[in-house]
Design a protein around this motif. Sequence first.
Motif, mmCIF file in Angstrom:
data_model
loop_
_atom_site.group_PDB
_atom_site.id
_atom_site.type_symbol
_atom_site.label_atom_id
_atom_site.label_comp_id
_atom_site.label_asym_id
_atom_site.label_seq_id
_atom_site.Cartn_x
_atom_site.Cartn_y
_atom_site.Cartn_z
ATOM 1 N N ILE A 127 0.832 -1.208 0.000
ATOM 2 C CA ILE A 127 0.000 0.000 0.000
ATOM 3 C C ILE A 127 0.864 1.256 0.000
ATOM 4 O O ILE A 127 0.582 2.239 -0.702
ATOM 5 C CB ILE A 127 -0.942 -0.002 1.217
ATOM 6 N N PHE A 128 1.940 1.219 0.759
ATOM 7 C CA PHE A 128 2.833 2.377 0.856
ATOM 8 C C PHE A 128 3.472 2.686 -0.497
ATOM 9 O O PHE A 128 3.541 3.847 -0.926
ATOM 10 C CB PHE A 128 3.903 2.086 1.910
ATOM 11 N N LEU A 129 3.931 1.641 -1.189
ATOM 12 C CA LEU A 129 4.516 1.840 -2.516
ATOM 13 C C LEU A 129 3.491 2.408 -3.490
ATOM 14 O O LEU A 129 3.791 3.317 -4.276
ATOM 15 C CB LEU A 129 5.061 0.518 -3.054
ATOM 16 N N ALA A 130 2.286 1.846 -3.452
ATOM 17 C CA ALA A 130 1.238 2.330 -4.356
ATOM 18 C C ALA A 130 0.905 3.791 -4.065
ATOM 19 O O ALA A 130 0.723 4.601 -4.989
ATOM 20 C CB ALA A 130 -0.007 1.459 -4.215
ATOM 21 N N GLU A 131 0.847 4.133 -2.794
ATOM 22 C CA GLU A 131 0.530 5.507 -2.396
ATOM 23 C C GLU A 131 1.590 6.481 -2.900
ATOM 24 O O GLU A 131 1.273 7.513 -3.512
ATOM 25 C CB GLU A 131 0.417 5.574 -0.872
ATOM 26 N N ILE A 132 2.858 6.142 -2.673
ATOM 27 C CA ILE A 132 3.941 7.039 -3.082
ATOM 28 C C ILE A 132 4.028 7.123 -4.603
ATOM 29 O O ILE A 132 4.189 8.216 -5.173
ATOM 30 C CB ILE A 132 5.278 6.552 -2.491
ATOM 31 N N SER A 138 1.183 11.367 -10.361
ATOM 32 C CA SER A 138 0.079 12.299 -10.583
ATOM 33 C C SER A 138 0.531 13.747 -10.498
ATOM 34 O O SER A 138 0.043 14.606 -11.236
ATOM 35 C CB SER A 138 -1.037 12.034 -9.567
ATOM 36 N N PHE A 139 1.460 14.022 -9.601
ATOM 37 C CA PHE A 139 1.895 15.405 -9.408
ATOM 38 C C PHE A 139 3.259 15.673 -10.039
ATOM 39 O O PHE A 139 3.840 16.733 -9.817
ATOM 40 C CB PHE A 139 1.929 15.732 -7.914
ATOM 41 N N GLU A 140 3.739 14.687 -10.807
ATOM 42 C CA GLU A 140 4.996 14.835 -11.541
ATOM 43 C C GLU A 140 6.110 15.357 -10.646
ATOM 44 O O GLU A 140 6.819 16.311 -10.971
ATOM 45 C CB GLU A 140 4.799 15.768 -12.746
ATOM 46 N N ASN A 141 6.232 14.709 -9.509
ATOM 47 C CA ASN A 141 7.257 15.102 -8.540
ATOM 48 C C ASN A 141 8.041 13.858 -8.125
ATOM 49 O O ASN A 141 7.682 13.173 -7.166
ATOM 50 C CB ASN A 141 6.614 15.757 -7.317
ATOM 51 N N PRO A 142 9.120 13.541 -8.841
ATOM 52 C CA PRO A 142 9.893 12.332 -8.527
ATOM 53 C C PRO A 142 10.627 12.407 -7.193
ATOM 54 O O PRO A 142 11.162 11.402 -6.723
ATOM 55 C CB PRO A 142 10.888 12.248 -9.695
ATOM 56 N N ALA A 364 3.137 19.314 1.677
ATOM 57 C CA ALA A 364 4.048 19.722 0.609
ATOM 58 C C ALA A 364 3.314 20.326 -0.583
ATOM 59 O O ALA A 364 3.810 21.262 -1.221
ATOM 60 C CB ALA A 364 4.878 18.525 0.151
ATOM 61 N N GLU A 365 2.122 19.813 -0.898
ATOM 62 C CA GLU A 365 1.431 20.218 -2.118
ATOM 63 C C GLU A 365 0.334 21.259 -1.891
ATOM 64 O O GLU A 365 0.030 22.041 -2.785
ATOM 65 C CB GLU A 365 0.813 18.985 -2.792
#
Length: 418
Positions: A127-132, A138-142, A364-365
């Motif tokens: 779940i954590f990987l999917a969330e990150i 989606s926000f184009e923030n690597p 952050a966003e």
Amino acid sequence: MTIADQVTGSTIAGTAGAKPAEAKPRVTAPAITLPAIGERELRLDLFRGLALWLIFIDHLPPNLLTWFTIRNYGFSDATEIFIFISGYTAAFVYGRAMLENGFVVATARILRRVWQIYVAHVFLFTIFLAEISYVATSFENPLYTEEMGIMDFLKQPDITIVQALLLRFRPVNMDVLPLYIVLMLALPLILWSMKRRPDVTLALSAVLYAVTWEFDLYFSAYPNGFWAFNPLAWQLLFVFGAWCALGGARRMSRILASPVTMWISIAYIVAAFYVTLTWYVPQLSHFMPKRLEQWMYPIDKTDLDVLRFTHFLALAALTVRFLPREWPGLRSPWLRPLILCGQHSLEIFCLGVFLAFAGHFILAEVAGGPAMHALISLSGILIMWAVAWVISWYKRVADKSGAKTKNAVGNADLAGGG
């Protein structure tokens, strides 16, 4: 009631001030002692719930509520509370199983619990990987993938997933459960040894801790480095918790009741507080001897620095002295949220990790002001409380309907969660 009675909870009604009866034949006491079946230690629930809240707040970016966590006022933090209570709870629950049903049955129950924790860790990892990944895409923030430590997974998912299943690869904030899994795997041997020689077992644990420091032993991590919490060092706190649960706290009750212990603990906590002040007010460091600073730093969390361990011991000594198990406040509705979270620690810990990243993303966003920081922190705590309440409600309904039979010997919830 004496302080020793408050520590051990061993007062017998009608015996206060009574004259000693006739001498009776001496009976050899067992090596370990356990509380009565069904006896609940609400202090465990309370402080484990508190540790979960503090861990959640510490995982968020620094904010106003961060100043209410204990890591800003001494050497130890919520992790020490969590691991100590985990050791105490595990011995409380499975120590009785080993005494009454033998090593094989107790080991089977422990391994079943280890499997539950492992499955929870893998589920949380997924779940954590999917969330990150979703947020980063989606926000184009690597930077999210780099900051949360999953860049290697995205580069080599086939290799990294295997390493994750082996507990060698862990994103940020997912280090506690692997530590807990390893410590629980060692629990059968710990209990078997404590059943025979509890003090020797604790001494051997201290020897392993010293050897770990002397020879720099550690668990390697993937792709490089080592575990954030070294099980070879943190086992000392876990074993100490088990030792206390199996009669150690009762045997050292006179030491805990001593005014000398109290004042030494207070002096140490005050000294630790002064040292932490120098981290925020550098001018105060001029009053500290240079040799002391050279000896003291760095105060290592990975290998459970002795200063952290002794700071926790000082806090624990004062807690059992001034917070007896019969304290009426433990039944207060104001403390009920903490106790509920402590009773379902595995579920609430996993939820806290998920909420911490969600809060990190929002700050952050969307906005990162003090008001938003406070709102995110309080909202996360309320969600954790609500989920704990739902879990408790469901278990009560299941019990009443006969869908689930609780076993006082093997039920980890009885002693404050698993």
